[in-house]
Design a protein around this motif. Sequence first.
Motif, mmCIF file in Angstrom:
data_model
loop_
_atom_site.group_PDB
_atom_site.id
_atom_site.type_symbol
_atom_site.label_atom_id
_atom_site.label_comp_id
_atom_site.label_asym_id
_atom_site.label_seq_id
_atom_site.Cartn_x
_atom_site.Cartn_y
_atom_site.Cartn_z
ATOM 1 N N LYS A 84 8.813 11.711 8.973
ATOM 2 C CA LYS A 84 9.814 11.575 7.915
ATOM 3 C C LYS A 84 11.122 11.022 8.487
ATOM 4 C CE LYS A 84 12.163 13.817 4.078
ATOM 5 N NZ LYS A 84 13.393 13.018 4.333
ATOM 6 N N MET A 85 11.507 11.519 9.671
ATOM 7 C CA MET A 85 12.723 11.021 10.306
ATOM 8 C C MET A 85 12.614 9.525 10.585
ATOM 9 S SD MET A 85 14.386 12.158 13.969
ATOM 10 C CE MET A 85 12.906 11.620 14.837
ATOM 11 N N LEU A 86 11.461 9.106 11.117
ATOM 12 C CA LEU A 86 11.254 7.692 11.403
ATOM 13 C C LEU A 86 11.239 6.867 10.109
ATOM 14 C CD1 LEU A 86 8.574 7.875 14.224
ATOM 15 C CD2 LEU A 86 10.739 6.624 14.371
ATOM 16 N N THR A 87 10.599 7.402 9.079
ATOM 17 C CA THR A 87 10.538 6.683 7.805
ATOM 18 C C THR A 87 11.938 6.479 7.235
ATOM 19 O OG1 THR A 87 8.341 7.576 7.334
ATOM 20 C CG2 THR A 87 9.596 6.726 5.465
ATOM 21 N N ASP A 88 12.767 7.517 7.283
ATOM 22 C CA ASP A 88 14.136 7.418 6.778
ATOM 23 C C ASP A 88 14.967 6.472 7.637
ATOM 24 O OD1 ASP A 88 13.441 9.241 4.840
ATOM 25 O OD2 ASP A 88 14.394 10.957 5.825
ATOM 26 N N LEU A 89 14.823 6.574 8.944
ATOM 27 C CA LEU A 89 15.561 5.705 9.852
ATOM 28 C C LEU A 89 15.146 4.255 9.654
ATOM 29 C CD1 LEU A 89 17.570 5.472 12.179
ATOM 30 C CD2 LEU A 89 15.729 6.039 13.766
ATOM 31 N N GLY A 90 13.832 4.033 9.522
ATOM 32 C CA GLY A 90 13.350 2.684 9.280
ATOM 33 C C GLY A 90 13.910 2.101 7.994
ATOM 34 N N ALA A 91 13.938 2.913 6.943
ATOM 35 C CA ALA A 91 14.459 2.443 5.655
ATOM 36 C C ALA A 91 15.916 2.003 5.783
ATOM 37 C CB ALA A 91 14.319 3.532 4.605
ATOM 38 N N PHE A 95 13.216 -1.542 7.625
ATOM 39 C CA PHE A 95 11.817 -1.591 8.053
ATOM 40 C C PHE A 95 11.065 -0.455 7.382
ATOM 41 C CE2 PHE A 95 8.144 -0.675 10.697
ATOM 42 C CZ PHE A 95 7.633 -1.957 10.896
ATOM 43 N N LYS A 96 9.844 -0.750 6.927
ATOM 44 C CA LYS A 96 9.085 0.243 6.158
ATOM 45 C C LYS A 96 7.948 0.826 6.989
ATOM 46 C CE LYS A 96 7.152 1.012 1.568
ATOM 47 N NZ LYS A 96 6.881 0.415 0.241
ATOM 48 N N PHE A 97 8.071 2.123 7.303
ATOM 49 C CA PHE A 97 6.972 2.873 7.909
ATOM 50 C C PHE A 97 6.144 3.500 6.793
ATOM 51 C CE2 PHE A 97 10.054 3.110 11.482
ATOM 52 C CZ PHE A 97 9.234 2.671 12.524
ATOM 53 N N ASP A 138 1.498 -2.034 6.909
ATOM 54 C CA ASP A 138 0.268 -2.345 6.182
ATOM 55 C C ASP A 138 -0.929 -1.506 6.626
ATOM 56 O OD1 ASP A 138 1.760 -4.301 4.894
ATOM 57 O OD2 ASP A 138 1.209 -5.851 6.346
ATOM 58 N N GLY A 139 -0.780 -0.745 7.713
ATOM 59 C CA GLY A 139 -1.866 0.118 8.154
ATOM 60 C C GLY A 139 -3.097 -0.610 8.658
#
Length: 224
Positions: A84-91, A95-97, A138-139
């Motif tokens: 979640k931290m990485l996703t928020d930081l990326g946003a 950048f989208k995780f 994109d996984g």
Amino acid sequence: MSDTPTPSEPPVVQIDIVSDVMCPWCIVGYKQLEQALGMVGAGAYIRWHPFELNPAMPPEGQNLSAHISEKYGQTREQSAQNRKMLTDLGADLGFKFNFTPDSRIVNTFAAHQLLDWAQQHGLQHPLKMALFDAHFTDGKDVSQADVLVDVAASVGLDAAQAGDVLASGSQAEDTRTRQQFWTSRGISGVPSMVFDGRYLLTGAQGAQTYAQMLQKVLAEKDAA
């Protein structure tokens, strides 16, 4: 003839980045570096160098949560918090995780070979960015030759040639040599960024820290 003065070209700094496509902090660090370049008003010549976080990773890869638990001893809750931290930081960095319960860690040696080859064609940087997108957003399984060829073609590389590079292993020896060059010099974590061939910063350090380093390098160039 125009009286408007021609704007001067921004100063350019050479930045070598040792990195793995599997490393979320590598794309975070790069995006922070992008911000720093904008803050300072500088350009960069960026060269990406190979590093495998998990060189013994088998062809089938491993579930990300299981891998993190096994390698770092994190609980599922800790792993979820970090994602979640990485996703928020990326946003925040554009950048989208897209982490899912099925996200996997895969072997990246083939990707590094393709990146080495792409450097010869002046398309290493866009390929690196496209590989980060393919894996984290994109996984896609970037250990698979067909996926790598498609990603290479998407940035303007010749698909047939990319396939030949992977099938033949023509870049394998050079890629191993480049890996060993950096590890023999003490690089054990990524991202590791070398500014102007002299100054090393390891880890995603943040835009302010990168900006300070860029200013230091540029000031020394001006004084030389």
